[in-house]
Design a protein around this motif. Sequence first.
Motif, PDB file in Angstrom:
ATOM      1  N   TRP A   1      -0.645   2.504  -4.719  1.00 36.38           N
ATOM      2  CA  TRP A   1      -0.389   1.084  -4.505  1.00 36.38           C
ATOM      3  C   TRP A   1       0.649   0.607  -5.527  1.00 36.38           C
ATOM      4  O   TRP A   1       0.647   1.048  -6.671  1.00 36.38           O
TER       5      TRP A   1
ATOM      6  N   PRO B   1       0.817  -1.218   0.000  1.00 34.21           N
ATOM      7  CA  PRO B   1       0.000   0.000   0.000  1.00 34.21           C
ATOM      8  C   PRO B   1       0.852   1.270   0.000  1.00 34.21           C
ATOM      9  O   PRO B   1       2.057   1.221   0.258  1.00 34.21           O
TER      10      PRO B   1
ATOM     11  N   SER C   1       2.948  -2.961  -7.080  1.00 31.30           N
ATOM     12  CA  SER C   1       3.065  -4.410  -7.180  1.00 31.30           C
ATOM     13  C   SER C   1       4.489  -4.772  -7.593  1.00 31.30           C
ATOM     14  O   SER C   1       5.112  -4.060  -8.392  1.00 31.30           O
TER      15      SER C   1
END
Length: 213
Positions: free
Chosen positions: A148, A73, A150
């Motif tokens: 966010w 996050p 990844s």
Amino acid sequence: MFGEHELKTQFIKIADKKVHLLEDKGGIVRYRRDEVEKIIKSNGEKLKILPSPAVGYGVRLLMVKFREPVVVPPQGSLIGYIEAPVEIDVKVGELSIDHFIVGKEKYALYGTLEAGVICRYHVSSFHAEEPESLGVVKLIVSNPSSEWKSLEKVIIPVKGSSMYYTEDKAYYPLLVVTIKNHIPEVNNTGKPPKEGLNSLGNQLSLPNFLMRW
């Protein structure tokens, strides 16, 4: 396994390999591993079996792809562990008498065909706790951005890296991955991932590697 061993008749198992020491006349000890054989004149020195970075045929990078991408996050961080290949260095004194790879040896292209480089390749899950594997990397994934992020893989600078070990496990230095502007920055800190480990190498950091691909 890792550490010092008496130069006397014995078998030493190292993952999928086995070292055989056989005492002979005149203070001679025969060292055998697969097709490798060395004759050692014993003088009281011990045989040292040590972990080494997985550089294979001279690569400088190790690519570890996550089986499940991790998602972090905004302003958050995640601490975990991944499995990683290691190599084995066998020494008497400071002389390396054998060096070999355990497990399967895999390589991949990192980057484009025109500008990419060959690196060692491994696939690992991302573990919340230290896995029961021969080679381990502890990493901190940090996301200082407002979005966010990844992460599907990590590229680890391994050439010239220090190493750490216990009797039955090898550790790469603590790795810090900071995700900035969609380009993760990887820092091999050179620092031990936890206390109480034996150390190898100069413990210097290998910082500021940018994962552009």
